[in-house]
Design an enzyme around this catalytic site. Structure first.
Site, PDB file in Angstrom:
ATOM      1  N   CYS A   1      12.314   2.722  14.214  1.00 36.07           N
ATOM      2  CA  CYS A   1      12.552   3.999  13.424  1.00 36.07           C
ATOM      3  C   CYS A   1      13.728   4.539  14.132  1.00 36.07           C
ATOM      4  CB  CYS A   1      11.238   4.977  13.706  1.00 36.07           C
ATOM      5  SG  CYS A   1      11.516   6.499  12.880  1.00 36.07           S
TER       6      CYS A   1
ATOM      7  N   CYS B   1       7.682   9.301  21.014  1.00 34.02           N
ATOM      8  CA  CYS B   1       7.257   8.137  20.350  1.00 34.02           C
ATOM      9  C   CYS B   1       7.790   6.738  20.661  1.00 34.02           C
ATOM     10  CB  CYS B   1       7.807   8.416  18.699  1.00 34.02           C
ATOM     11  SG  CYS B   1       7.120   6.978  17.655  1.00 34.02           S
TER      12      CYS B   1
ATOM     13  N   CYS C   1      -5.943   5.377   6.932  1.00 32.15           N
ATOM     14  CA  CYS C   1      -4.672   6.032   7.316  1.00 32.15           C
ATOM     15  C   CYS C   1      -3.619   4.966   7.660  1.00 32.15           C
ATOM     16  CB  CYS C   1      -4.447   7.107   8.456  1.00 32.15           C
ATOM     17  SG  CYS C   1      -6.001   8.389   8.147  1.00 32.15           S
TER      18      CYS C   1
ATOM     19  N   ARG D   1      -8.776  17.245  13.101  1.00 34.32           N
ATOM     20  CA  ARG D   1      -9.228  15.965  13.658  1.00 34.32           C
ATOM     21  C   ARG D   1      -8.732  15.988  15.087  1.00 34.32           C
ATOM     22  NH1 ARG D   1      -9.889  12.950   8.877  1.00 34.32           N
ATOM     23  NH2 ARG D   1      -9.294  14.332   7.142  1.00 34.32           N
TER      24      ARG D   1
ATOM     25  N   CYS E   1      -1.801  16.575   5.424  1.00 40.62           N
ATOM     26  CA  CYS E   1      -2.405  16.175   6.666  1.00 40.62           C
ATOM     27  C   CYS E   1      -1.354  16.723   7.738  1.00 40.62           C
ATOM     28  CB  CYS E   1      -2.882  14.881   6.713  1.00 40.62           C
ATOM     29  SG  CYS E   1      -3.587  14.166   8.588  1.00 40.62           S
TER      30      CYS E   1
ATOM     31  N   CYS F   1      12.409  11.026  18.341  1.00 46.47           N
ATOM     32  CA  CYS F   1      11.058  11.901  18.872  1.00 46.47           C
ATOM     33  C   CYS F   1      10.828  11.217  20.265  1.00 46.47           C
ATOM     34  CB  CYS F   1      10.085  11.487  17.845  1.00 46.47           C
ATOM     35  SG  CYS F   1      10.446  11.670  15.856  1.00 46.47           S
TER      36      CYS F   1
ATOM     37  N   CYS G   1      -4.728   7.487   3.116  1.00 41.75           N
ATOM     38  CA  CYS G   1      -3.610   8.656   3.809  1.00 41.75           C
ATOM     39  C   CYS G   1      -2.587   7.801   4.201  1.00 41.75           C
ATOM     40  CB  CYS G   1      -4.190   9.600   4.806  1.00 41.75           C
ATOM     41  SG  CYS G   1      -2.993  10.471   5.772  1.00 41.75           S
TER      42      CYS G   1
END
Length: 324
Positions: free
Chosen positions: A55, A62, A100, A264, A192, A59, A132
């Site tokens: 990616c 991550c 998801c 959640r 979400c 972040c 999702c």
């Protein structure tokens, strides 16, 4: 008296809630939860990384970021839709009613890969499950295609407060995130949207993030509360794990300020003992991710979750749609 639905919370008010004596906070959150939800029902959701690693975002938490070159993670291309749908079917048999799918993309790009994601969404919905996805930023016509495919919800977390955000991410702005959420909402897809605690933020940062969510009209239908799972090779690898009671406080506060949302209990749950997880459910969480892995980080085992839910005598959520 149960808390009413409000969109005018101040950060100071949310901080005051968060800092209540713990038993008072959990008691109030539980009363709110019971007023708006069946306390015996817990939704089980399964999460799959359909495209892993590489990616372009940076972040700090991550392991999938291409910026964190020391992370031990194998990059994988987008999975075959038939394999994904088969895995969703197995998750359904294991008790999950929401599937998801996450792709490590900065943004959705038109073409064969997005076409494949559309097939996955349709396939999951045909199984009678909620679907999702989390795919990064997207444009209106892409949100429209997802809506037409039957997508239930789009996950796009705020991660943290506007004030702390640039300490964690610099490749995408907070406004970028808000714009994506507005695009999703415009096409009737549920939101979400939650965040992560334990990244070095303050209590006020946590409250500020909840304020942004609570000011949305309507509130996000789903609010994941994650605890940081430090991963070797990321900038936050040495961040200490939070005290489990901090997660309880965050769940309870989220429940009070967003009474009708599904809260959640997400990443970081694997480090909690059974009693801490139960306290989070008492405090207003009413969904868990079910399976051994959350994208690329460990999760509580399926056997452990079965024992947890059996101890609670919890029943599954009643939102499964009939197969098409």
């Amino acid at each position: 008296m149960a808390d009413k639905i409000r969109h005018d919370w101040s950060v100071d008010q949310i901080v005051a809630l968060h800092d209540l004596p713990l038993l008072d906070l959990v008691g109030r959150a539980n009363a709110t939860h019971r007023a708006h939800h069946d306390p015996d029902r817990v939704q089980k959701a399964s999460l799959l990384s359909i495209k892993t690693g590489g990616c372009p975002e940076n972040c700090a938490y991550c392991p999938q970021s291409a910026h964190h070159r020391e992370v031990d993670l194998t990059r994988d291309r987008l999975m075959d839709p038939n394999k994904v749908i088969a895995m969703a079917g197995r998750a359904r048999l294991a008790g999950a009613d929401r599937f998801c799918m996450g792709a490590a993309w900065r943004q959705v790009r038109d073409g064969a890969e997005f076409d494949a994601v559309i097939r996955m969404v349709r396939g999951v919905r045909d199984l009678g499950m909620e679907a999702c996805v989390t795919l990064g930023m997207l444009k209106p016509h892409q949100a429209q295609r997802l809506a037409e495919a039957g997508l239930t919800a789009y996950n796009h977390n705020l991660d943290t407060s506007p004030e702390f955000y640039d300490k964690i991410i610099t490749t995408r702005t907070y406004q970028d995130r808000l714009d994506t959420l507005a695009t999703v909402r415009a096409y009737g897809i549920e939101l979400c949207c939650g965040g992560i605690i334990g990244m070095g933020e303050s209590t006020r940062d946590r409250a500020s993030m909840l304020q942004v969510l609570a000011h949305m009209q309507p509130h996000p239908e789903s609010v994941p509360i994650n605890a940081l799972v430090p991963v070797a090779g990321t900038p936050l690898e040495h961040q200490p794990r939070i005290d489990p009671l901090e997660l309880v406080r965050m769940v309870a506060t989220a429940r009070i300020v967003m009474p009708t949302s599904t809260v959640r209990l997400s990443a970081g749950r694997a480090s909690l003992n059974r009693e801490a997880q139960i306290l989070c459910l008492v405090a207003g969480a009413n969904s868990i991710f079910y399976g051994d892995t959350l994208l690329t980080t460990p999760n509580a085992g399926i056997g452990e979750d079965a024992d947890l839910l059996a101890a609670l005598a919890a029943r599954p959520a009643e939102r499964i749609c009939e197969p098409a």
